[in-house]
Design a protein around this motif. Structure first.
Motif, mmCIF file in Angstrom:
data_model
loop_
_atom_site.group_PDB
_atom_site.id
_atom_site.type_symbol
_atom_site.label_atom_id
_atom_site.label_comp_id
_atom_site.label_asym_id
_atom_site.label_seq_id
_atom_site.Cartn_x
_atom_site.Cartn_y
_atom_site.Cartn_z
ATOM 1 N N LEU A 113 -23.354 30.754 33.763
ATOM 2 C CA LEU A 113 -22.847 31.645 34.808
ATOM 3 C C LEU A 113 -22.164 30.891 35.948
ATOM 4 O O LEU A 113 -21.191 31.369 36.526
ATOM 5 N N PHE A 114 -22.660 29.710 36.272
ATOM 6 C CA PHE A 114 -22.155 28.977 37.432
ATOM 7 C C PHE A 114 -21.145 27.892 37.063
ATOM 8 O O PHE A 114 -20.685 27.163 37.943
ATOM 9 N N GLU A 115 -20.769 27.788 35.792
ATOM 10 C CA GLU A 115 -19.880 26.723 35.346
ATOM 11 C C GLU A 115 -18.517 26.781 36.031
ATOM 12 O O GLU A 115 -18.082 25.839 36.704
ATOM 13 N N ILE A 116 -17.816 27.895 35.880
ATOM 14 C CA ILE A 116 -16.476 28.020 36.463
ATOM 15 C C ILE A 116 -16.535 28.079 37.990
ATOM 16 O O ILE A 116 -15.770 27.371 38.664
ATOM 17 N N PRO A 117 -17.424 28.911 38.587
ATOM 18 C CA PRO A 117 -17.500 28.907 40.062
ATOM 19 C C PRO A 117 -17.771 27.519 40.638
ATOM 20 O O PRO A 117 -17.207 27.152 41.678
ATOM 21 N N SER A 118 -18.606 26.731 39.963
ATOM 22 C CA SER A 118 -18.919 25.397 40.465
ATOM 23 C C SER A 118 -17.681 24.511 40.499
ATOM 24 O O SER A 118 -17.451 23.786 41.474
ATOM 25 N N ASN A 119 -16.861 24.564 39.446
ATOM 26 C CA ASN A 119 -15.695 23.685 39.421
ATOM 27 C C ASN A 119 -14.625 24.128 40.407
ATOM 28 O O ASN A 119 -13.889 23.301 40.949
ATOM 29 N N LEU A 120 -14.538 25.416 40.665
ATOM 30 C CA LEU A 120 -13.595 25.883 41.681
ATOM 31 C C LEU A 120 -14.074 25.450 43.070
ATOM 32 O O LEU A 120 -13.264 25.079 43.926
ATOM 33 N N CYS A 121 -15.394 25.465 43.285
ATOM 34 C CA CYS A 121 -15.940 24.944 44.543
ATOM 35 C C CYS A 121 -15.685 23.448 44.657
ATOM 36 O O CYS A 121 -15.407 22.935 45.747
ATOM 37 N N CYS A 122 -15.775 22.751 43.528
ATOM 38 C CA CYS A 122 -15.527 21.308 43.528
ATOM 39 C C CYS A 122 -14.098 21.010 43.977
ATOM 40 O O CYS A 122 -13.863 20.083 44.755
ATOM 41 N N LYS A 123 -13.137 21.811 43.507
ATOM 42 C CA LYS A 123 -11.744 21.619 43.917
ATOM 43 C C LYS A 123 -11.571 21.924 45.402
ATOM 44 O O LYS A 123 -10.890 21.192 46.122
ATOM 45 N N CYS A 124 -12.204 23.011 45.872
ATOM 46 C CA CYS A 124 -12.034 23.425 47.273
ATOM 47 C C CYS A 124 -12.719 22.461 48.247
ATOM 48 O O CYS A 124 -12.143 22.099 49.276
ATOM 49 N N LEU A 125 -13.942 22.054 47.937
ATOM 50 C CA LEU A 125 -14.712 21.205 48.849
ATOM 51 C C LEU A 125 -14.404 19.725 48.687
ATOM 52 O O LEU A 125 -14.584 18.938 49.614
ATOM 53 N N GLY A 126 -13.932 19.355 47.493
ATOM 54 C CA GLY A 126 -13.669 17.949 47.207
ATOM 55 C C GLY A 126 -14.826 17.331 46.439
ATOM 56 O O GLY A 126 -15.989 17.473 46.846
ATOM 57 N N PRO A 127 -14.550 16.636 45.331
ATOM 58 C CA PRO A 127 -15.613 16.045 44.516
ATOM 59 C C PRO A 127 -16.478 15.038 45.264
ATOM 60 O O PRO A 127 -17.656 14.876 44.954
ATOM 61 N N GLY A 128 -15.898 14.346 46.271
ATOM 62 C CA GLY A 128 -16.646 13.332 47.000
ATOM 63 C C GLY A 128 -17.873 13.873 47.701
ATOM 64 O O GLY A 128 -18.851 13.140 47.906
ATOM 65 N N TRP A 129 -17.835 15.139 48.092
ATOM 66 C CA TRP A 129 -18.994 15.777 48.714
ATOM 67 C C TRP A 129 -19.756 16.644 47.727
ATOM 68 O O TRP A 129 -20.980 16.699 47.734
ATOM 69 N N PHE A 130 -19.019 17.335 46.866
ATOM 70 C CA PHE A 130 -19.640 18.328 45.989
ATOM 71 C C PHE A 130 -20.561 17.689 44.963
ATOM 72 O O PHE A 130 -21.694 18.151 44.756
ATOM 73 N N ILE A 131 -20.117 16.625 44.296
ATOM 74 C CA ILE A 131 -20.904 16.019 43.211
ATOM 75 C C ILE A 131 -22.229 15.435 43.730
ATOM 76 O O ILE A 131 -23.291 15.688 43.143
ATOM 77 N N PRO A 132 -22.236 14.657 44.839
ATOM 78 C CA PRO A 132 -23.539 14.187 45.346
ATOM 79 C C PRO A 132 -24.463 15.320 45.791
ATOM 80 O O PRO A 132 -25.682 15.224 45.647
ATOM 81 N N THR A 133 -23.870 16.403 46.329
ATOM 82 C CA THR A 133 -24.687 17.528 46.797
ATOM 83 C C THR A 133 -25.433 18.188 45.657
ATOM 84 O O THR A 133 -26.643 18.452 45.745
ATOM 85 N N ILE A 134 -24.730 18.486 44.568
ATOM 86 C CA ILE A 134 -25.411 19.152 43.454
ATOM 87 C C ILE A 134 -26.367 18.173 42.759
ATOM 88 O O ILE A 134 -27.388 18.594 42.207
ATOM 89 N N SER A 135 -26.039 16.877 42.805
ATOM 90 C CA SER A 135 -26.964 15.884 42.233
ATOM 91 C C SER A 135 -28.288 15.883 42.995
ATOM 92 O O SER A 135 -29.372 15.818 42.396
ATOM 93 N N LEU A 136 -28.196 15.948 44.308
ATOM 94 C CA LEU A 136 -29.399 16.032 45.129
ATOM 95 C C LEU A 136 -30.186 17.299 44.786
ATOM 96 O O LEU A 136 -31.417 17.271 44.676
ATOM 97 N N GLY A 137 -29.456 18.394 44.558
ATOM 98 C CA GLY A 137 -30.102 19.668 44.229
ATOM 99 C C GLY A 137 -30.882 19.615 42.931
ATOM 100 O O GLY A 137 -32.038 20.057 42.861
ATOM 101 N N PHE A 138 -30.272 19.045 41.863
ATOM 102 C CA PHE A 138 -31.024 19.053 40.607
ATOM 103 C C PHE A 138 -32.107 17.974 40.593
ATOM 104 O O PHE A 138 -33.079 18.087 39.844
ATOM 105 N N GLY A 139 -31.985 16.964 41.437
ATOM 106 C CA GLY A 139 -33.087 16.004 41.571
ATOM 107 C C GLY A 139 -34.319 16.668 42.181
ATOM 108 O O GLY A 139 -35.447 16.455 41.720
ATOM 109 N N ILE A 140 -34.081 17.491 43.211
ATOM 110 C CA ILE A 140 -35.192 18.213 43.848
ATOM 111 C C ILE A 140 -35.800 19.217 42.866
ATOM 112 O O ILE A 140 -37.026 19.383 42.795
ATOM 113 N N ALA A 141 -34.931 19.898 42.085
ATOM 114 C CA ALA A 141 -35.432 20.866 41.106
ATOM 115 C C ALA A 141 -36.272 20.185 40.028
ATOM 116 O O ALA A 141 -37.312 20.711 39.599
ATOM 117 N N SER A 142 -35.826 19.002 39.585
ATOM 118 C CA SER A 142 -36.598 18.261 38.587
ATOM 119 C C SER A 142 -37.964 17.862 39.147
ATOM 120 O O SER A 142 -38.992 17.985 38.459
#
Length: 521
Positions: free
Chosen positions: A123-152
């Motif tokens: 469900l979040f695949e396409i919305p996530s990549n559009l957010c990545c383009k809008c926000l910039g990968p330099g911020w977006f990728i570390p942010t979601i990495s932090l999120g799934f680390g906390i979830a794990s």
């Protein structure tokens, strides 16, 4: 070196975009290219109407830049993806260590736990990549990495199936953006021919995660406890903390795009931008403004759809191995200890990792992707034929090597192919996300491919994977033949006549419908 004559010989370039500037700049003269800075500027096209680059680049300057990109861009995203995949697949290791018993799971509850992850992931695949383009990968990728680390980490503290499913759903939300986000991010830096190999350098972390995850899990399980955590909970706790630490480090190390790279000189920034732009017919911007037409054309691109369906079929095998390799090995060697079973999962992944890099490396050298997608199918088919035909443990364990050899390479090849079959940055973000969304539908199917009542031989799961790999062979071959046919049809078109009367903005929005576009097999 540049070829000024290339500019002079193309009189149609100015009709659909500004001509490249011919004034030399000090930084560009180091490459001997008076037009390089112009190619990197907004408002200038870098190709003629037939998609032929208006600039020729100094191979030595490109080699030096490419080496610098390889050292500065690829390692961080590779390490992030390693722990992304570990945090996703470590549930298989936890299963062997008593997860099901402690959570009171029965029957196909384990399959339900796996499935809930893929629901949010898809469900979040396409919305996530559009957010990545809008926000910039330099911020977006570390942010979601932090999120799934906390979830794990949170998985270590669940006590029943509903709470475990809730945490896995959240994990899927954060991990949804990783594979498409990193693939899109690397497309900002590398040429079409170079991309498959660079994608493989981070996607190889998937089989390495299987190997390293098994080693790490077996090592963790030798501990008596980690704080208040015991047995399988230690796996999620320790691996989650490692992911969180790496994510925080990535905020400081991940550079968003060439223009903001402090470790590149201005000449290298111009070269990095111009190289990418020189492969995008009719585009005046490398990072264009998002619009609905380009998003739609990126989604409905026929080769994106075909490649995405191939990735769907492939992911049935890849994710099936990730989640059920420990279970399959356990059925082959039922009397082995838990730690020994974990270690038996390592060698097939290690072999898969070698071929994950080898196939894309050849793809880079030949600037071809489709033929290598075709080549991945036969050995995978052989592996599942052996699973179905034999009950000899050694034969079936050998079959895991055949399935692992080729199936992991499809991830980087299909994402590189999706990137190669679009024009603009907007369509590329959508195309890559579409490819990976389809792939994760395959992952959802994989969670139900090995059912508890189907063991220990799992004829349904192995038969499904044999059918999927056979379809990959058929579809990839058909896609190659179709691209060649359509390119021959396009060769007969009068490009200038088709583009007459269109503004540069209209030309830039044509995407694969541009008459000068050619499919890249």
């Amino acid at each position: 070196m540049s070829d000024p004559a290339a500019l002079d010989s193309d009189t149609s370039a100015g009709a659909h975009g500004e001509a490249l500037e011919t004034t030399a700049s000090p930084g560009v003269q180091k490459h001997g290219d008076k037009n390089l800075h112009g190619a990197a500027e907004k408002g200038f096209v870098a190709t003629d109407n037939r998609g032929v680059s208006l600039i020729q680049f100094d191979p030595e300057a490109e080699r030096k830049l490419r080496n610098k990109l390889d050292y500065m861009v690829v390692p961080t995203v590779s390490i992030l993806y390693l722990f992304c995949f570990i945090d996703r697949a470590n549930v298989g290791n936890a299963r062997l260590a008593g997860l099901e018993k402690d959570l009171g799971m029965e029957g196909n509850d384990y399959n339900k736990l796996l499935s809930i992850f893929y629901i949010s992931y898809i469900l979040f695949e396409i919305p996530s990549n559009l957010c990545c383009k809008c926000l910039g990968p330099g911020w977006f990728i570390p942010t979601i990495s932090l999120g799934f680390g906390i979830a794990s980490l949170g998985t270590a503290f669940v006590h029943d199936l509903p709470s475990a499913c809730g945490v896995r759903f959240v994990l899927g939300i954060f991990e949804a953006g990783m594979l498409p986000g990193i693939s899109y991010y690397l497309s900002r830096w590398y040429r079409r021919s170079e991309l498959a190999f660079r994608l493989s350098l981070f996607i190889v972390m998937a089989p390495l995660a299987g190997a390293f995850g098994g080693l790490l899990a077996s090592g963790i399980l030798t501990l008596d406890h980690f704080g208040s955590l015991h047995s399988w909970r230690m796996i999620f706790g320790i691996e989650g903390i490692i992911t969180i630490g790496i994510s925080l480090f990535a905020f400081a190390t991940l550079t968003d795009r060439p223009e903001t790279a402090r470790w590149l000189t201005q000449e290298e920034k111009d070269l990095a931008i111009a190289r990418v732009k020189s492969e995008r017919v009719g585009q005046t911007l490398v990072l264009d403004v998002m619009n609905r037409k380009k998003l739609w054309l990126g989604f409905c691109n026929p080769m994106i759809q075909a490649t995405a369906f191939i990735f769907l079929l492939n992911n049935i095998t890849v994710q099936g191995l990730a989640f059920f390799a420990p279970t399959i090995v356990s059925s082959i060697y039922p009397t082995a200890s838990t730690i020994r079973k974990q270690l038996y999962t390592v060698p097939p992944y290690a072999v898969g990792a070698v071929f994950e890099v080898l196939f894309p490396l050849m793809s880079w050298r030949f600037d071809r992707r489709q033929i290598f997608l075709i080549a991945t199918a036969p050995l995978t088919m052989l592996g599942y034929i052996l699973f179905l035909a034999s009950d000899e443990p050694r034969v079936r364990y050998a079959a895991t090597f055949f399935t692992a050899i080729n199936c992991f390479a499809v991830g980087s090849l299909s994402n590189a192919q999706a990137s190669a079959q679009v024009v603009s940055d907007t369509a590329r973000s959508m195309g890559i996300a579409t490819n990976i969304m389809y792939g994760n539908i395959g992952g959802l199917i994989a969670t139900w491919s090995y059912l508890s009542w189907d063991g220990p031989d799992y004829p349904i799961g192995n038969g499904l994977n044999l059918a999927a790999s056979s379809l990959i062979l058929i579809l990839a071959t058909a896609g190659l033949l179709w691209m060649k046919w359509d390119n021959k049809r396009r060769d007969k078109l009068d490009v200038d006549e088709k583009l007459r009367g269109l503004t540069p903005e209209q030309v830039g929005s044509l995407e694969w419908k541009h008459p000068g576009w050619r499919w890249k097999p």
